[in-house]
Design a protein around this motif. Structure first.
Motif, short mmCIF file in Angstrom:
data_model
loop_
_atom_site.label_atom_id
_atom_site.label_comp_id
_atom_site.label_asym_id
_atom_site.label_seq_id
_atom_site.Cartn_x
_atom_site.Cartn_y
_atom_site.Cartn_z
N ALA A 104 0.83 -1.21 0.00
CA ALA A 104 0.00 0.00 0.00
C ALA A 104 0.86 1.26 0.00
O ALA A 104 0.55 2.24 -0.68
CB ALA A 104 -0.92 -0.01 1.21
N LEU A 105 1.97 1.24 0.75
CA LEU A 105 2.88 2.37 0.79
C LEU A 105 3.52 2.61 -0.57
O LEU A 105 3.66 3.75 -1.02
CB LEU A 105 3.96 2.13 1.84
N PRO A 147 11.29 15.13 5.58
CA PRO A 147 9.97 14.69 6.05
C PRO A 147 8.90 15.76 5.90
O PRO A 147 7.72 15.45 5.73
CB PRO A 147 10.22 14.35 7.52
N SER A 148 9.32 17.02 5.93
CA SER A 148 8.35 18.11 5.80
C SER A 148 7.77 18.23 4.39
O SER A 148 6.80 18.98 4.18
CB SER A 148 9.01 19.44 6.19
N VAL A 153 7.00 8.42 1.29
CA VAL A 153 8.38 8.03 1.62
C VAL A 153 9.27 9.16 1.14
O VAL A 153 9.12 9.63 0.01
CB VAL A 153 8.75 6.69 0.93
N PRO A 154 10.21 9.64 1.97
CA PRO A 154 11.02 10.80 1.59
C PRO A 154 12.07 10.47 0.53
O PRO A 154 13.27 10.50 0.76
CB PRO A 154 11.68 11.21 2.92
N ALA A 393 14.70 4.12 2.29
CA ALA A 393 14.18 5.43 2.67
C ALA A 393 13.05 5.31 3.69
O ALA A 393 12.95 6.13 4.62
CB ALA A 393 13.69 6.17 1.42
N ALA A 394 12.21 4.28 3.54
CA ALA A 394 11.12 4.08 4.50
C ALA A 394 11.65 3.70 5.87
O ALA A 394 11.12 4.13 6.91
CB ALA A 394 10.16 3.01 3.98
N VAL A 395 12.72 2.91 5.91
CA VAL A 395 13.32 2.52 7.20
C VAL A 395 14.00 3.71 7.86
O VAL A 395 13.85 3.94 9.07
CB VAL A 395 14.31 1.35 6.99
#
Length: 497
Positions: A104-105, A147-148, A153-154, A393-395
């Motif tokens: 889903a991500l 993150p901003s 996912v950044p 990147a997600a981790v």
């Protein structure tokens, strides 16, 4: 053949003469293709792939782009390759413990993965593959985001034409070696790519233009190309074998168009005294002397009868048509399609001479080449690096607790050439134990586990809705109807039931 010296030695020592003759025979070439008597001298013999790239790749790339822009059948052929190999995208399915969340991500991130904000991830894959085939290679730069920025996912992907790579950068950098803009460590591992700050072909003005390049770590760059030689560090355009042939065909087509233009015109040569000749066209206001000096006596009006003075000889000139144009062009297009690795129909859209058998043979051969490209070049060279960068990147952003790279890939499914016969053949193979259901699904580009999960969920939903019995009744009626139709056909032919 023995020479005078061999015969002289053989007269005194036959064994020595025979050995000399045998040794001379061994010096002769075993392969006719290696003979140098035909005058063929290949250019840059023995050069490495990188040396050939440094000498020719830029020119080949520029010419390939020009052909794609200006030649309809080359543009169509390249578009057909992208549509068949990429389709709507090559998509992963996570196999880890948190597979549903990761999948889903991924689906949410793929919508905003393009750093230029123009394409989704499937469109980026198509553009990257198109650039790889047209230019020979393409770069994808991994861009970390804050993150901003509000991304799932950044991370974003920046697609760069290979012109961004400073190919003129050659030499040493500390203990490392730079070849064609790529920096290698002493073990041959890529450590950096030397990139310009902007596209070198961008028109920005003299003050803003910069020609310097700087190294970018190799782990932030995905370099997509299809190596054909061992040790090859850069890629060549797929159009390289056909560039000269396409250009020659274009020149021939231009010459044919000019010849057709001449064929459509009727010219008249007049000799004699033209001073007494009046104007042939209503708009010609010149005097006879002026027309005689210029050699242009005017135009012939259609449907008119014109009197010419006595002593004036008239000769008509009408070029004859030259046959064979269509056959020659079609032959050249077949050769161009073969050089590009696609079918003639994919290149031209001409299916007038295709039957079911020939179409099936051609498309099966192309599919084997396309699947080889998908699984040996695109998935390991583009898709898997993007997947790993996405997980990392997600981790790092604490969205996932642990990196789990396990996944499988779903390539675009192939449509059947003849759906009724092909599906019936697959069902017979499954029923006869020659093929499993999972294998059949994988051939169609579908993941068996996902298919069975969705199939089970569909049945459970139909049972809850109460529509399963109704669908079974419709299916039973359809089966009975087909049986009755087959029985009627057998009765008409006089066959026993």
């Amino acid at each position: 053949m023995a020479n005078i010296l061999d015969r002289l030695i053989g007269a005194f020592n036959p064994q020595a003469g025979l050995r000399r003759h045998q040794a001379r025979e061994l010096l002769q070439r075993a392969y006719e293709g290696a003979s140098t008597r035909d005058g063929w001298r290949p250019r840059r013999a023995g050069a490495s792939a990188d040396t050939d790239h440094r000498a020719d790749a830029a020119t080949l790339r520029v010419r390939a782009r020009s052909l794609v822009k200006n030649t309809p059948y080359v543009a169509r052929g390249l578009g057909s390759m992208v549509a068949n190999v990429i389709g709507t995208g090559i998509n992963p399915r996570s196999l880890g413990k948190d597979a549903k969340r990761i999948t889903a991500l991924w689906q949410e991130w793929s919508k905003v993965a393009d750093a230029d904000g123009v394409r989704n991830l499937g469109g980026l894959q198509a553009a990257a593959y198109r650039a790889m085939e047209q230019d020979g290679e393409v770069l994808v730069r991994l861009r970390a985001r804050r993150p901003s920025d509000g991304l799932p996912v950044p991370l974003q992907l920046q697609l760069l034409e290979i012109d961004w790579l400073d190919s003129s950068k050659v030499g040493s950098h500390g203990d490392n070696t730079i070849i064609n803009g790529i920096e290698y460590d002493p073990l041959g591992k890529r450590v950096a790519y030397w990139l310009f700050d902007q596209h070198p072909g961008e028109v920005l003005g003299p003050r803003m233009a910069r020609t310097s390049s700087s190294p970018v770590p190799a782990e932030r760059i995905i370099h997509l190309f299809n190596p054909e030689r061992p040790g090859q560090g850069r890629g060549f355009t797929r159009l390289a074998p056909v560039i000269s042939r396409v250009r020659d065909l274009q020149l021939y087509e231009d010459a044919e168009a000019q010849r057709k233009n001449l064929e459509s015109r009727l010219s008249v040569i007049a000799s004699g005294d033209v001073n007494a000749m009046g104007p042939l066209g209503a708009e010609d206001q010149r005097t006879p002397d002026q027309r005689s000096e210029s050699g242009d006596l005017g135009t012939l009006s259609s449907g008119s009868i014109i009197q010419v003075p006595s002593g004036l000889n008239i000769t008509t000139v009408q070029p004859n048509a030259v046959p064979g144009y269509v056959d020659y062009v079609k032959l050249q297009l077949h050769l161009i399609a073969a050089g590009m690795g696609i079918t003639y129909e994919m290149l031209t859209g001409d299916v007038r001479e295709v039957n079911f058998s020939s179409a099936r043979v051609a498309i099966l051969e192309y599919r084997r080449n396309a699947e080889q490209l998908q699984w040996l070049t695109l998935i390991p060279g583009l898709c898997e690096p993007i997947w790993r960068a996405f997980i990392d990147a997600a981790v790092l952003a604490n969205i996932l607790k642990h990196p789990d790279y396990s996944c499988d890939w779903a390539i675009p499914k192939w449509d059947y050439v003849n759906p009724v016969q092909d599906v019936a053949a697959e069902l017979d193979a499954i029923a006869g134990g020659l093929c499993t259901i999972s294998e059949s699904l994988r051939r169609r580009g579908m993941e068996p586990e996902l298919f069975f999960t969705e199939y089970k969920a569909d049945f459970e939903r139909l049972q809850r809705d109460g529509t399963l019995d109704f669908l079974m009744m419709l299916q039973k009626g359809r089966t009975l109807g087909m049986g009755q139709a087959q029985a009627a056909q057998s009765a008409e032919k006089g066959e026993p039931r």
